[in-house]
Motif scaffolding. Structure first.
Motif, PDB file in Angstrom:
ATOM      1  N   ALA A  12      84.456  63.051 -43.871  1.00 27.93           N
ATOM      2  CA  ALA A  12      85.544  62.111 -43.572  1.00 27.93           C
ATOM      3  C   ALA A  12      85.234  61.298 -42.313  1.00 27.93           C
ATOM      4  O   ALA A  12      85.512  60.095 -42.254  1.00 27.93           O
ATOM      5  CB  ALA A  12      86.856  62.861 -43.418  1.00 27.93           C
ATOM      6  N   ALA A  13      84.646  61.948 -41.309  1.00 30.68           N
ATOM      7  CA  ALA A  13      84.300  61.240 -40.074  1.00 30.68           C
ATOM      8  C   ALA A  13      83.243  60.169 -40.342  1.00 30.68           C
ATOM      9  O   ALA A  13      83.340  59.045 -39.847  1.00 30.68           O
ATOM     10  CB  ALA A  13      83.809  62.236 -39.025  1.00 30.68           C
ATOM     11  N   ARG A  14      82.237  60.510 -41.139  1.00 31.44           N
ATOM     12  CA  ARG A  14      81.191  59.529 -41.487  1.00 31.44           C
ATOM     13  C   ARG A  14      81.782  58.337 -42.248  1.00 31.44           C
ATOM     14  O   ARG A  14      81.420  57.185 -41.994  1.00 31.44           O
ATOM     15  CB  ARG A  14      80.091  60.186 -42.319  1.00 31.44           C
ATOM     16  N   GLU A  15      82.687  58.606 -43.172  1.00 32.92           N
ATOM     17  CA  GLU A  15      83.325  57.524 -43.929  1.00 32.92           C
ATOM     18  C   GLU A  15      84.129  56.612 -43.000  1.00 32.92           C
ATOM     19  O   GLU A  15      84.092  55.384 -43.133  1.00 32.92           O
ATOM     20  CB  GLU A  15      84.226  58.106 -45.021  1.00 32.92           C
ATOM     21  N   PHE A  16      84.842  57.216 -42.048  1.00 32.97           N
ATOM     22  CA  PHE A  16      85.638  56.424 -41.107  1.00 32.97           C
ATOM     23  C   PHE A  16      84.724  55.558 -40.237  1.00 32.97           C
ATOM     24  O   PHE A  16      85.002  54.371 -40.027  1.00 32.97           O
ATOM     25  CB  PHE A  16      86.510  57.343 -40.242  1.00 32.97           C
ATOM     26  N   VAL A  17      83.634  56.134 -39.735  1.00 31.57           N
ATOM     27  CA  VAL A  17      82.686  55.378 -38.913  1.00 31.57           C
ATOM     28  C   VAL A  17      82.093  54.223 -39.720  1.00 31.57           C
ATOM     29  O   VAL A  17      81.980  53.105 -39.225  1.00 31.57           O
ATOM     30  CB  VAL A  17      81.571  56.300 -38.359  1.00 31.57           C
ATOM     31  N   ALA A  18      81.741  54.472 -40.973  1.00 32.92           N
ATOM     32  CA  ALA A  18      81.172  53.411 -41.819  1.00 32.92           C
ATOM     33  C   ALA A  18      82.139  52.239 -41.964  1.00 32.92           C
ATOM     34  O   ALA A  18      81.719  51.079 -42.007  1.00 32.92           O
ATOM     35  CB  ALA A  18      80.803  53.976 -43.187  1.00 32.92           C
ATOM     36  N   LEU A  19      83.422  52.515 -41.987  1.00 32.35           N
ATOM     37  CA  LEU A  19      84.430  51.454 -42.133  1.00 32.35           C
ATOM     38  C   LEU A  19      84.776  50.751 -40.827  1.00 32.35           C
ATOM     39  O   LEU A  19      85.096  49.565 -40.824  1.00 32.35           O
ATOM     40  CB  LEU A  19      85.725  52.035 -42.715  1.00 32.35           C
ATOM     41  N   HIS A  20      84.728  51.484 -39.706  1.00 32.22           N
ATOM     42  CA  HIS A  20      85.328  50.950 -38.483  1.00 32.22           C
ATOM     43  C   HIS A  20      84.402  50.762 -37.285  1.00 32.22           C
ATOM     44  O   HIS A  20      84.803  50.112 -36.324  1.00 32.22           O
ATOM     45  CB  HIS A  20      86.493  51.850 -38.043  1.00 32.22           C
ATOM     46  N   HIS A  21      83.194  51.319 -37.303  1.00 31.66           N
ATOM     47  CA  HIS A  21      82.352  51.182 -36.109  1.00 31.66           C
ATOM     48  C   HIS A  21      81.736  49.797 -36.064  1.00 31.66           C
ATOM     49  O   HIS A  21      81.268  49.282 -37.076  1.00 31.66           O
ATOM     50  CB  HIS A  21      81.254  52.258 -36.075  1.00 31.66           C
ATOM     51  N   ARG A  22      81.690  49.215 -34.868  1.00 31.50           N
ATOM     52  CA  ARG A  22      81.228  47.833 -34.710  1.00 31.50           C
ATOM     53  C   ARG A  22      79.742  47.648 -34.883  1.00 31.50           C
ATOM     54  O   ARG A  22      79.297  46.620 -35.368  1.00 31.50           O
ATOM     55  CB  ARG A  22      81.606  47.309 -33.321  1.00 31.50           C
ATOM     56  N   HIS A  23      78.927  48.614 -34.422  1.00 33.28           N
ATOM     57  CA  HIS A  23      77.495  48.320 -34.394  1.00 33.28           C
ATOM     58  C   HIS A  23      76.578  49.472 -34.771  1.00 33.28           C
ATOM     59  O   HIS A  23      75.367  49.301 -34.722  1.00 33.28           O
ATOM     60  CB  HIS A  23      77.085  47.760 -33.025  1.00 33.28           C
ATOM     61  N   ASN A  24      77.081  50.628 -35.132  1.00 37.10           N
ATOM     62  CA  ASN A  24      76.196  51.729 -35.509  1.00 37.10           C
ATOM     63  C   ASN A  24      76.585  52.335 -36.853  1.00 37.10           C
ATOM     64  O   ASN A  24      77.753  52.335 -37.233  1.00 37.10           O
ATOM     65  CB  ASN A  24      76.224  52.849 -34.459  1.00 37.10           C
ATOM     66  N   GLU A  25      75.577  52.873 -37.507  1.00 40.02           N
ATOM     67  CA  GLU A  25      75.784  53.584 -38.770  1.00 40.02           C
ATOM     68  C   GLU A  25      76.325  54.984 -38.470  1.00 40.02           C
ATOM     69  O   GLU A  25      76.169  55.490 -37.362  1.00 40.02           O
ATOM     70  CB  GLU A  25      74.457  53.700 -39.511  1.00 40.02           C
ATOM     71  N   PRO A  26      76.907  55.647 -39.461  1.00 45.46           N
ATOM     72  CA  PRO A  26      77.348  57.032 -39.256  1.00 45.46           C
ATOM     73  C   PRO A  26      76.151  57.947 -39.001  1.00 45.46           C
ATOM     74  O   PRO A  26      75.095  57.774 -39.621  1.00 45.46           O
ATOM     75  CB  PRO A  26      78.021  57.406 -40.580  1.00 45.46           C
ATOM     76  N   PRO A  27      76.287  58.905 -38.093  1.00 48.47           N
ATOM     77  CA  PRO A  27      75.189  59.846 -37.871  1.00 48.47           C
ATOM     78  C   PRO A  27      75.046  60.806 -39.044  1.00 48.47           C
ATOM     79  O   PRO A  27      75.980  61.000 -39.829  1.00 48.47           O
ATOM     80  CB  PRO A  27      75.601  60.590 -36.602  1.00 48.47           C
TER      81      PRO A  27
END
Length: 159
Positions: A12-27
């Protein structure tokens, strides 16, 4: 409605990062993740893992906030950094670090008890012929932040 800290798994954290992080991919991995919710809606996540730097990893008692991402909800990022800090020290680690790009203010980090340790020059990235990697934040100068239990004690006694 008020914000609250919630458990969140890596998927779930990776999915959220993929949608909302400005400049990095999910770890790829983590030690733990934590979320912040408003009502039943997840509005932010923090992913904490081993430090990317092998030198810092060698210390053994340090974790790194690898990513935070929010949907823009006010104070969510500060809550995430604070929760990550408390969880890190509760697990017995001695230090929590993270990096920001130099154009980011760090207000959420200061609010959560972090301090600037160093300014890092741009680096070409982690890509090697044996392990290909791309990162949108390569070649960007960064600020290194850290928090230790002593920093938190000093911060709490000042209030």
């Amino acid at each position: 409605m008020s914000l609250r800290i919630v458990p969140v798994d890596l998927k779930a954290a990776r999915e959220f990062v993929a949608l909302h992080h400005r400049h990095n991919e999910p770890p790829v991995g983590h030690k733990f993740s934590v979320g912040v919710a408003e009502g039943s809606e997840l509005v932010g996540v923090a992913i904490v893992g081993r430090p990317v730097s092998r030198v810092i990893q060698a210390e053994g008692a340090t974790l790194e906030v690898i990513r935070t991402a929010t949907d823009g909800t006010r104070n969510a990022n500060s809550m995430l950094y604070g929760a990550a800090r408390r969880a890190t020290f509760a697990l017995g680690y001695d230090r929590l670090i993270t990096y920001t790009q130099v154009d980011e203010s760090g207000a959420s980090l200061r609010a959560a008890g972090f301090r600037v340790v160093a300014q890092r020059p741009p680096r070409p990235g982690w890509d090697t012929p044996s392990r290909r990697r791309t990162n949108k934040a390569d070649n960007v100068p960064r600020t290194l932040w850290d928090a230790t239990p002593a920093d938190i004690t000093r911060m709490e006694s000042a209030t």
